[in-house]
Write a protein that holds these residues in place. Sequence first.
Motif, short mmCIF file in Angstrom:
data_model
loop_
_atom_site.label_atom_id
_atom_site.label_comp_id
_atom_site.label_asym_id
_atom_site.label_seq_id
_atom_site.Cartn_x
_atom_site.Cartn_y
_atom_site.Cartn_z
N LEU A 88 0.83 -1.21 0.00
CA LEU A 88 0.00 0.00 0.00
C LEU A 88 0.86 1.26 0.00
O LEU A 88 0.53 2.23 -0.69
N ASP A 89 1.94 1.26 0.77
CA ASP A 89 2.82 2.43 0.80
C ASP A 89 3.38 2.72 -0.59
O ASP A 89 3.42 3.88 -1.03
N ALA A 90 3.81 1.68 -1.29
CA ALA A 90 4.37 1.87 -2.63
C ALA A 90 3.29 2.33 -3.60
O ALA A 90 3.52 3.21 -4.43
N LEU A 91 2.12 1.73 -3.51
CA LEU A 91 1.04 2.09 -4.43
C LEU A 91 0.57 3.52 -4.19
O LEU A 91 0.21 4.24 -5.15
N ALA A 92 0.59 3.96 -2.93
CA ALA A 92 0.14 5.32 -2.61
C ALA A 92 1.06 6.38 -3.20
O ALA A 92 0.63 7.51 -3.45
N VAL A 93 2.31 6.03 -3.44
CA VAL A 93 3.23 6.97 -4.09
C VAL A 93 2.87 7.15 -5.55
O VAL A 93 3.06 8.21 -6.15
N GLN A 94 2.29 6.12 -6.14
CA GLN A 94 2.03 6.08 -7.57
C GLN A 94 0.64 6.61 -7.94
O GLN A 94 0.44 7.16 -9.02
#
Length: 274
Positions: A88-94
């Motif tokens: 989720l952290d990585a996806l939230a950056v994108q």
Amino acid sequence: MAHILIAGLGDLGRQLAALLQTDGHRISGIRRGSEAPSGVDLYAQDLSRDPVMLPPDPVDLLCVIMTPAGRDEAGYRQAYITNPLRLLDALAVQQPLPPVLFVSSTAVYGEEQGWVDEDTPPRPVRFNGRLLLAAEEELSVRTLATSVRFTGIYGPGRTRLLTLARRVAEGEEALPEARYGNRIHSADCAGLLAHLARRWLANDAPPGVVIGTDEAPVSNHEVLAWLAAQQGLSLPVPTDAAPGGRRVRSQYLAAGHYPLRYPDYKAGYAGRLG
């Protein structure tokens, strides 16, 4: 056509991918191994340690179907807390976070007795239930989410009860104490997940918690005796033993939102034993 990311391409993830592909959707997948179903764009990685790799274009729905690498507390924490939150952290950056379908378990109800359904307050006792509930709560804070609490999953490749029935009937293992058993066929797990995914993709948000279980919570003695008989064996069981444990029902399924293919254990096992 929507773009769906499935984190976890084991048995349920593969079945879900096939159902959603039939709808015409594009499926991307994350798993540790290098094999994926035909037509699925695979981003092979270990979410516990590798830099998170994601599809370059927006994801419309995220399905989290994790399996612990170990059955201890550390394995559960990694699978249900660390890995999904790293994703989720990585996806939230994108992009803005999409809705999430999270596969959980009725272990969140702990040692609750009697009837249990979606309105029953979770009271986990063991680490597995506590960590699953913590994951559900964290996801619901971060984005729109539906947690699907499955009871015991059976189906192709899951032979524990069949083997136990044979071993008990042949005197190789003692008959366990009488307890209520609650179960759902793996095909219905995937079917229910696909149904909920379709609701999210149609902007028809399903409830935050859905229980996945069949319509026949029955004594384990009844199930074992029946499974033994189907294998040509005799397994006498006491008829006066009051089962312990809980019986689980799904208000969501009882309301007719998704019709079960296998409403009870006899229907589910019939294809394997016929």
